[in-house]
Design an enzyme around this catalytic site. Structure first.
Site, PDB file in Angstrom:
ATOM      1  N   GLY A  57      27.187 -49.535 -22.450  1.00 27.05           N
ATOM      2  CA  GLY A  57      25.849 -50.208 -22.534  1.00 27.05           C
ATOM      3  C   GLY A  57      24.693 -49.019 -22.665  1.00 27.05           C
ATOM      4  O   GLY A  57      24.876 -47.827 -22.286  1.00 27.05           O
ATOM      5  N   HIS A 226      23.441 -49.530 -12.916  1.00 30.26           N
ATOM      6  CA  HIS A 226      22.806 -50.568 -13.972  1.00 30.26           C
ATOM      7  C   HIS A 226      21.997 -51.346 -12.760  1.00 30.26           C
ATOM      8  O   HIS A 226      21.839 -52.588 -12.803  1.00 30.26           O
ATOM      9  CB  HIS A 226      23.878 -51.470 -14.063  1.00 30.26           C
ATOM     10  N   ASP A 421      -6.551 -32.272  -7.743  1.00 32.96           N
ATOM     11  CA  ASP A 421      -5.759 -31.164  -6.949  1.00 32.96           C
ATOM     12  C   ASP A 421      -6.721 -30.151  -6.400  1.00 32.96           C
ATOM     13  O   ASP A 421      -6.181 -29.064  -5.657  1.00 32.96           O
ATOM     14  CB  ASP A 421      -4.801 -30.456  -7.669  1.00 32.96           C
ATOM     15  N   THR A 468      -7.558 -23.340 -11.852  1.00 35.38           N
ATOM     16  CA  THR A 468      -8.674 -22.714 -12.281  1.00 35.38           C
ATOM     17  C   THR A 468      -9.331 -22.194 -11.151  1.00 35.38           C
ATOM     18  O   THR A 468     -10.205 -21.142 -11.116  1.00 35.38           O
ATOM     19  CB  THR A 468      -9.508 -23.765 -12.929  1.00 35.38           C
ATOM     20  N   PRO A 579     -16.427 -31.459  -6.986  1.00 33.43           N
ATOM     21  CA  PRO A 579     -15.574 -31.001  -6.011  1.00 33.43           C
ATOM     22  C   PRO A 579     -15.402 -29.548  -5.807  1.00 33.43           C
ATOM     23  O   PRO A 579     -15.614 -29.202  -4.671  1.00 33.43           O
ATOM     24  CB  PRO A 579     -14.340 -31.587  -6.773  1.00 33.43           C
ATOM     25  N   GLY A 580     -15.451 -28.691  -6.756  1.00 32.44           N
ATOM     26  CA  GLY A 580     -15.296 -27.312  -6.641  1.00 32.44           C
ATOM     27  C   GLY A 580     -16.642 -26.844  -6.103  1.00 32.44           C
ATOM     28  O   GLY A 580     -16.853 -25.790  -5.209  1.00 32.44           O
TER      29      GLY A 580
END
Length: 597
Positions: A57, A226, A421, A468, A579-580
């Site tokens: 299959g 399966h 992150d 970063t 956020p940073g």
């Protein structure tokens, strides 16, 4: 649990035929018979060697079609997803490649539909004058003897090993049909495999209601390829606990139900195969490999370690472990030695589904040596600058803990406007520094020297923070450290000058981010500019806060946020700040606030 999504294809399209056409487009060494779903190697001269055919299959790719090529299969035939091909298809494969004189070995996994269809073709082909042998792969240990007396063990990832060994062995000039078939059966008799997965797989065209998914904090051990159910384990064990449990099921002679192959853990040579069931990332698969190899109960290391997606269950997020006992094979009546079997595994192939690289036996025998970093012994940076060590430690801890408290909020903002992150990256740096402080070692002794302290913090940030944010913090702190060494004393004024030079002559050389770009620079630059011009820490902190707040209404010009629909920035009441910028503000405010005693 929700159904994993699948692409929408053209109405009425046979996804298996399209898959095989795609494979043929990328592999000029094969040919396709679309009507029969057969991939074959037109260049293999089966008048000079035994023909090797396999199939089953679809949904287990790269098995089977991906293994057609030099030193592997001559032809492969595919059924629909998780369904055996028809006898008509299989017979077409036999007649496409088989030579009646040299004979054909058909390799089939031990599932009822496959055995019936391939077995019937073998008998029909014999009636037409073809010389055919059937090799059945049954390597699963999850199915006990009493549990399934009639059908027996299922064929799993060990199928790939049988394919590769026989695919190379047929090119041995002394090989004939009988010896190849016997080798395949002996290899199978010395294979054990078991799987584990976080969940079942979804199947194109089926609804979520048709599939019994695994619950949260639960895994399945011994499931089939399966969507056959396995044994559910809850709560989910650690990877080490899971691997040790799998080893017991694979190797323990005490489990009479599942002890199919004898292994002498002190003396036997063996091959280890680690198979991706389809939905495990390479990052996690090789991490699992490290745990498996580290916990191996054998005295000897494996003769070979094969890692890839060999036999998948569509996109099941799991893996399987297979052991092949080489020593048992060498004690059998087969005409091939252990070294030859390893050579068969090592022989290069152009089949795209066989991804392990070929190395020499000498290379495999070498021990793995982990090399010490050339940065292991670094000179300690110190200065004559002095600060109150206790006060500095309190401020540093307060700053880092304030950042950690803000991490959930930062992560939430970053899931809206970035990749989610940022908070975790900042927390990793904060926790690394706090952990070093707890050790009460060399770092604690340096706290009175701001240059030595900043050098250690910079190292910790470089080691623990990626992305970063990690790069920006590392560059700025490195530049700040260099500028600190130009002053005889550390005051608000000299700190402001060092911070200013570190920004304009340091960080800004490596990034185009400036105020207004919706980055952490919107917090940093106002703080540095104000401190340099006013020598007033309170005014500088206020400027940093205003700059951070302004990011709520700014359009992103740099970083991942610049690729996000700007309407997302307004999802929160009052807008989503960068956020940073929020993370840096927490550090600045935390360090400059009156620290708790």
């Amino acid at each position: 649990m929700t159904l994993a999504k699948h692409w929408k294809y053209n109405n009425g399209e046979d996804i298996v035929v399209s898959n095989l056409k795609g494979l043929a487009h990328s592999n000029p060494a094969v040919r396709l018979i679309p009507s029969e779903k057969i991939i074959f190697n037109p260049n293999s001269d089966t008048t000079q060697k035994v023909t090797l055919i396999s199939g089953g299959g679809a949904g287990h790719e790269p098995l089977h079609a991906g293994f057609v090529g030099e030193n592997l299969l001559d032809a492969a035939v595919s059924g629909s997803i998780f369904a055996s091909p028809s006898t008509k298809q299989i017979m077409a494969a036999v007649k496409t490649k088989s030579d009646k004189k040299k004979g054909t070995v058909i390799i089939v996994k031990n599932y009822t539909g496959d055995i019936l269809h391939f077995g019937l073709v073998a008998e029909k082909a014999k009636a037409e004058g073809y010389n055919v042998e059937l090799v059945i792969v049954a390597d699963d240990v999850a199915v006990g003897r009493e549990q399934n007396k009639m059908v027996g063990r299922r064929g799993l990832a060990g199928t790939a090993i049988v394919h590769k060994i026989l695919g190379s062995a047929v090119n041995d000039k002394t090989a004939d049909l009988k010896s190849i078939a016997e080798l395949g059966r002996v290899v199978n008799d010395n294979l054990v495999t078991i799987s584990a997965s976080l969940d079942r797989t979804s199947v194109p065209g089926r609804t979520a209601q048709e599939i019994e998914f695994t619950a949260e904090d639960e895994i399945e051990v011994g499931l089939g390829i399966h969507n056959e159910p396995g044994h559910r384990v809850k709560p989910s064990p650690s990877i080490d606990e899971l691997v040790n449990d799998l080893f017991k099921k694979l190797l323990s002679p005490k489990d009479e139900e599942r002890h199919y192959v004898d292994f002498d853990l002190e003396k036997d040579d063996y091959v280890l195969l680690i198979n991706n069931l389809g939905g495990t990332s390479s990052l996690e698969l090789y991490t699992v490999t490290e745990h498996i190899v580290r916990l191996l109960p054998f005295s000897k290391k494996p003769k070979r370690i094969l890692i890839s997606d060999f036999v998948t269950s569509l996109s099941a997020p799991g893996f399987s472990i297979t052991f092949l006992n080489l020593s048992n094979i060498s004690k059998s009546d087969v005409k091939f030695s252990e070294s030859q079997i390893l050579e068969f595994l090592d022989t290069p192939t152009n089949a795209p589904g066989w991804k392990p690289k070929s190395y020499t036996s000498e290379e495999w025998e070498q021990d793995i040596d982990y090399v010490e970093s050339p940065l292991k012994d670094k000179s300690v940076v110190t200065s004559s600058l002095k600060v109150d060590a206790d006060a500095f430690e309190r401020s540093l801890k307060h700053s880092l803990n304030k950042l950690l408290k803000a991490e959930p909020k930062i992560t939430h903002y970053d899931t809206i406007v970035g990749d989610g992150d940022c908070g975790e990256t900042l927390a990793a740096g904060a926790n690394a520094i706090l952990s070093e402080l707890k050790k009460n070692g060399e770092f604690k002794k340096k706290l009175s020297d701001p240059v030595a302290t900043l050098a250690t913090i910079t190292e910790l940030v470089e080691d623990s923070m990626g992305g970063t944010s990690g790069g920006i913090y590392s560059i700025y702190l490195t530049s700040l450290l260099q500028n600190f060494q130009n002053f005889d004393e550390l005051t608000v004024k000299t700190f402001g000058e060092a911070a200013y030079i570190a920004l304009y002559d340091g960080l800004f050389k490596y990034t185009r981010a400036r105020v207004g770009g919706r980055t952490l620079v919107d917090t940093l630059q106002p703080f540095v500019d104000t401190l340099k011009n006013s020598n007033n820490l309170e005014e500088a902190v206020k400027a940093a806060k205003d700059g951070c707040d302004n990011t709520k209404s700014l359009e992103a010009k740099f970083g991942r946020a610049s690729y996000v629909d700007s309407s997302k920035f307004k999802d929160e009441e009052g807008g989503v700040p960068d956020p940073g910028a929020v993370g840096l503000l927490a550090l600045i405010e935390g360090f400059t606030e009156t620290s708790p005693q």
